[in-house]
Design a protein around this motif. Structure first.
Motif: not given
Lengths: 209, 247
Positions: A188-202
């Protein structure tokens, strides 16, 4: 920067099962988001909500553009259409003349290294080739929002690497908002300029690279 | 000749041999032999009487299949996409499919009198549900993932029908069309036998009354020939065209 996508306390249930709960975030112009998280956490559901394939059970979603392309985990090509016809059809539906659509489709097939295979039916193409056609179909529309749901997960690492590079180059040539769902932070880092991490459903954690 | 053609040819020869053996063991007033039937057909081919009846039956079968096939396809497509329409149409579909053909003949004769309208109506009414059911089942089986692609790329209704649903149901639909062709020919002959004064069925009635058994079998061969023309000359090439992506 303008907000392109906003999730405001969004929840999604399938029957009694809660998949997302009270999720809020915004995506801005030229954001290229790598959406990470474990399997079954609801990453695909977020993409489906953005694309309009699913409706939220609670909360509000704002999407500023209707020009959305989606590359699924599987190529999802129409088996009765050749590689080029699979790209031509959405182009013509979006208002291009047949001649224009043909030129655009040929350009994108060529950029994917598939110009020799434009008249092949999907069944005659390898898995990697089919996914490249699917990517060409998505990019050819010059979308404002590109949704990528683990598009290269079924490919070997060598093919995956070359397609990720190809994708990065295409995004550079034609800026758009991208949401790239992956299990692999490095990919993902090869393409992205931001990372969103969904660690749980909320819980969705945003971080800049 | 490929394996399939060889086996079909063998099956055909076995059928003819069985017919010949049966004819040799039965009285000729009950069963004509293949040679008698073919000789009789050859003689009939030299009379205008044959062509008058042959052409009128072809016309009735064609019109019946067109009306039945088209209405079955249109209503089947709508019902396949919209479950509410399907539930609304289900009682009518059940009624038509459950009603014995002979009752439909009687009603059609009552409503339209003797002749072409009655025969065409009958073929259309009996064949439409076959196409309808196959179309509904075909559409319900269309890959949901491809429907999502059509939604993402905002395909309008008729683009979906043309580029998604029609090719997806081409397989079951062609099977249904072959079925209604055979069915259409049988119904046409029955309708003409019971309520027309021209056509193959009418001619069959005359040969039966006159105990002209070789001519009766010659008309049976003619009916089979009509079905073969529809199936192999008309529908198979269309089916091959739509299914070319599977080769």
């Amino acid at each position: 920067m303008n907000k392109i996508i906003t999730f405001d306390s969004v929840g999604k249930k399938y029957g009694q099962k809660t998949v997302l709960s009270n999720i809020s975030f915004s995506i801005y112009e030229q954001d290229i988001i790598g959406l990470l998280g474990p399997s079954g956490i609801g990453k695909t559901t977020i993409l489906k909500l953005i694309s309009g394939l699913e409706k939220p059970t609670s909360g509000k979603i704002f999407v500023s553009s209707k020009k959305i392309s989606y590359v699924f985990q599987e190529p999802r090509l129409f088996p009765w259409k050749t590689a080029i016809e699979n790209i031509l059809l959405p182009l013509m539906v979006s208002g291009h003349s047949k001649k224009e659509a043909m030129n655009i489709a040929k350009h994108y097939l060529d950029s994917m290294g598939l110009s020799e295979f434009m008249d092949y039916y999907p069944a005659k193409l390898s898995g990697g080739m089919r996914q490249r056609v699917s990517l060409a179909r998505a990019l050819s529309l010059c979308p404002d929002i590109l949704l990528l749901d683990e598009p290269f997960s079924a490919l070997d690492s060598k093919r995956k690497g070359s397609l990720v590079e190809l994708l990065a180059k295409s995004i550079e040539e034609y800026p758009m908002v991208v949401l790239y769902v992956s299990h692999f932070p490095e990919e993902a880092k090869k393409i992205a300029n931001k990372i969103h991490t969904l660690s749980s459903k909320d819980k969705l954690v945003e971080s800049n690279l | 000749m490929n394996r399939q053609q060889v086996l079909t040819a063998i099956g055909f020869m076995l059928l003819l041999s069985g017919w010949q053996i049966l004819a040799m063991n039965m009285h000729q007033i009950l069963l004509a032999s293949p040679i008698q039937a073919i000789t009789s057909l050859w003689e009939m081919l030299h009379t205008p009487y044959f062509y008058d009846n042959f052409l009128i039956s072809i016309k009735r079968i064609s019109l019946g299949i067109i009306f039945g096939g088209f209405s079955g396809f249109v209503f089947g497509t709508i019902a396949g996409i919209n479950q509410n329409i399907k539930y609304l149409l289900d009682p009518l579909r059940w009624l038509i499919m459950s009603m014995p053909s002979v009752i439909i003949v009687v009603l059609a004769m009552l409503w339209f009198g003797m002749g072409s309208t009655m025969a065409v109506f009958m073929i259309a009414v009996i064949t439409a549900p076959v196409v309808y059911v196959n179309t509904v089942k075909g559409i319900e089986a269309v890959d949901k993932e491809l429907i999502e692609v059509a939604k993402i790329y905002k395909f309008p209704f008729f683009t979906r029908i043309k580029n998604l649903y029609t090719p997806a149901i081409a397989g079951p639909l062609s099977a249904a069309i072959v079925m209604i062709t055979c069915q259409g020919a049988r119904i046409a002959v029955m309708a003409e036998l019971l309520g027309a004064n021209e056509g193959i069925g009418y001619a069959v009635g005359i040969t039966r009354s006159n105990l002209e058994i070789p001519q009766l079998f010659a008309w049976i061969l003619t009916t089979l020939f009509i079905v073969a023309i529809f199936e192999f000359v008309l529908f198979r090439p269309i089916q091959n065209y739509f299914m070319r992506w599977q080769r």
